[in-house]
Design an enzyme around this catalytic site. Sequence first.
Site, PDB file in Angstrom:
ATOM      1  CE  LYS A  35      -7.550   1.508   3.379  1.00 19.06           C
ATOM      2  NZ  LYS A  35      -7.237   0.065   3.737  1.00 19.06           N
ATOM      3  CG  ASP A  65      -3.417   3.769  -0.899  1.00 18.83           C
ATOM      4  OD1 ASP A  65      -4.143   3.682  -1.957  1.00 18.83           O
ATOM      5  OD2 ASP A  65      -3.237   3.148  -0.154  1.00 18.83           O
ATOM      6  CG  ASP A  79      -6.389   0.690  -0.343  1.00 17.89           C
ATOM      7  OD1 ASP A  79      -5.639   1.610  -0.340  1.00 17.89           O
ATOM      8  OD2 ASP A  79      -6.372  -0.451   0.262  1.00 17.89           O
ATOM      9  NE  ARG A  80      -4.399   3.967   3.112  1.00 19.36           N
ATOM     10  CZ  ARG A  80      -3.599   4.413   4.267  1.00 19.36           C
ATOM     11  NH1 ARG A  80      -3.687   5.524   4.684  1.00 19.36           N
ATOM     12  NH2 ARG A  80      -2.685   3.788   4.674  1.00 19.36           N
ATOM     13  CB  SER A 106      -0.767  -0.200   1.196  1.00 19.42           C
ATOM     14  OG  SER A 106      -1.717   1.015   1.111  1.00 19.42           O
ATOM     15  CG  HIS A 107       0.791   3.614   3.486  1.00 17.64           C
ATOM     16  ND1 HIS A 107      -0.168   2.509   3.741  1.00 17.64           N
ATOM     17  CD2 HIS A 107       1.450   3.998   4.664  1.00 17.64           C
ATOM     18  CE1 HIS A 107      -0.132   2.434   4.923  1.00 17.64           C
ATOM     19  NE2 HIS A 107       0.998   3.018   5.544  1.00 17.64           N
ATOM     20  CG  ASP A 132      -3.304  -0.758  -1.819  1.00 10.36           C
ATOM     21  OD1 ASP A 132      -3.208   0.735  -1.567  1.00 10.36           O
ATOM     22  OD2 ASP A 132      -4.132  -1.384  -1.413  1.00 10.36           O
TER      23      ASP A 132
END
Length: 554
Positions: free
Chosen positions: A387, A288, A292-293, A119-120, A290
Amino acid sequence: MLKNSQIKIQPVKTQAYNDQKPGTSGLRKKVKVFQQMDYLQNFVQSIFNCLPDLVGSTLILGGDGRYYNRESIQIIIRMAAANGVKKIILGQGGIFSTPAVSHLIRKHKALGGIILSASHNPAGMDGDFGIKFNISNGGPAPEEFTDAVYAESLEITQYHIGPIKGIPLDILGTYTLDEMEIEVIDSVNDYAELMATLFDFDKIKALIASDNFKLCFDAMYAVTGPYAIRIFEEILGAEAGSVIRSDCLPNFGGGHPDPNLIHAKQLVDIMFDVEETGSAPNFGAASDGDGDRNMIMGDYFYVTPSDSLAVIAANAHLIPAYKDGLKGIGRSMPTSQAADLVAEKLAIPSYETPTGWKFFGNLLDDKRITLCGEESFGTGSDHIREKDGLWAVLCWLNILAERKQSVEDIVRQHWAEYGRNYYTRHDYENIPIEAANKLFTTLQANLGTLMGRIFNNRTIFIADNFSYLDPVDNSQSNNQGVRIIFDDGSRIIYRLSGTGTEGATLRVYIERYVKDINEHDLDTQEALYDLIETAELLANIIGYTDRHEPTVIT
Ligand code: VG1
Ligand code: CO
């Protein structure tokens, strides 16, 4: 000559590792850790061993494109084939955003999906890598499953892997490995189609085409680049260049794809027009690693994620997918209480869950909630079980298209109606694990003595460590963060991050509710000044960590 399928491949003997415990969102480690002998193989086999229905199943596979994505995919394909999986649906180039995987699992009624992402967290050879497993509802595997995978990883002695056959990840088509089919599909199509069913694309197109509207989306050199180009520029007609940093690079351009005021500085500078071009776009957003944010901005204006959830909830009836109303709203415990106020007004239930999207899955499946969100720039709905960054951006565009007001006006009117929840999160990254543990043990031990004590004119009326009882399956999750709640509704929350890969990260979340519209213009850190002071006093952060400032303030 023997065909591949006739060669009986012996399992490979392996040594267990003792550090494969998944955190808030899958297993995250340095790339170098994942590159150790059989490290990835052990974890993947441990997942497979926990799936009784694996033989004959379909799995979705893809990642955020970070370094080690492609190599891992080839390994996982060979292992899936040797473990009896029937079909793998793979994103072209090994690319899928997390929400796209969640959607495809549901669309194809797959057994689950493997998402390669940290992710991030920064990427590249010296950065992080990660692997998450999502279950058949499309959502992150619940704790019960990840605990079982961890237990398996501690005892594993062998894994199964098929022959080497490089699958051309970049070329759409169907391939076979042993008996298993591998379908390489366009990474974006299905997701873009889903979005078109939820929103009024014609209205958004008209908004984007109008002379006085300009948008900027920052993909931060991570997975959303191809998705954003297709949806915003090609389908919705935003001018070329509206999506910046759109190449999906294996090292994310050396950056830290966390959509916040610090790491998305490029976007922030454009939205606040630091170069004084006189033309800040009307709407800005970032996503982000991946996908999702999301971070939402207006011209010269930043929307906190907690406010974004509340505003989307209050305006959801303007979006086709939610025009018939919301069933309920979920938020993670540290997220501000702004969304609760909307739920109260709409006379629908609100739920408070621990941090991490996996806790929303049951509430969504049980149709108790329609929208949910976290303070950490995550928002989503019942359209999938993750998300969803671009979904949140489209929510805002749909609302802007209907209300024909600026982002700032919409948020200010929201505060005027509901009051403002001033909110900040202070992160202390990479502190020694022992120091973090000491701080927490002491804080925890002191909780009993805090009730009724007064700090800066506020009386503490709850001081505990948050426990969650899932109302759907009655599972209990303890130690989900220390909460200090005051009689005026202000809160201080302390948690240790479960996604970092170096040392410990202490997160301190601070919130204060202000009803009076005359006090809605304060600077957030100033508005929370005395609570920040109390937070330090109660936990002695400086004493334990020797840090006088947080590393990141959002
Ligand atoms: C962080 C966030 C949490 C989020 C998680 C995974 O976890 O606080 O809200 O669900 O990251 O998001 P932690 O344990 O570090 O606080 V993602 O998009 O990075 O997979
Ligand atoms: Co993410």
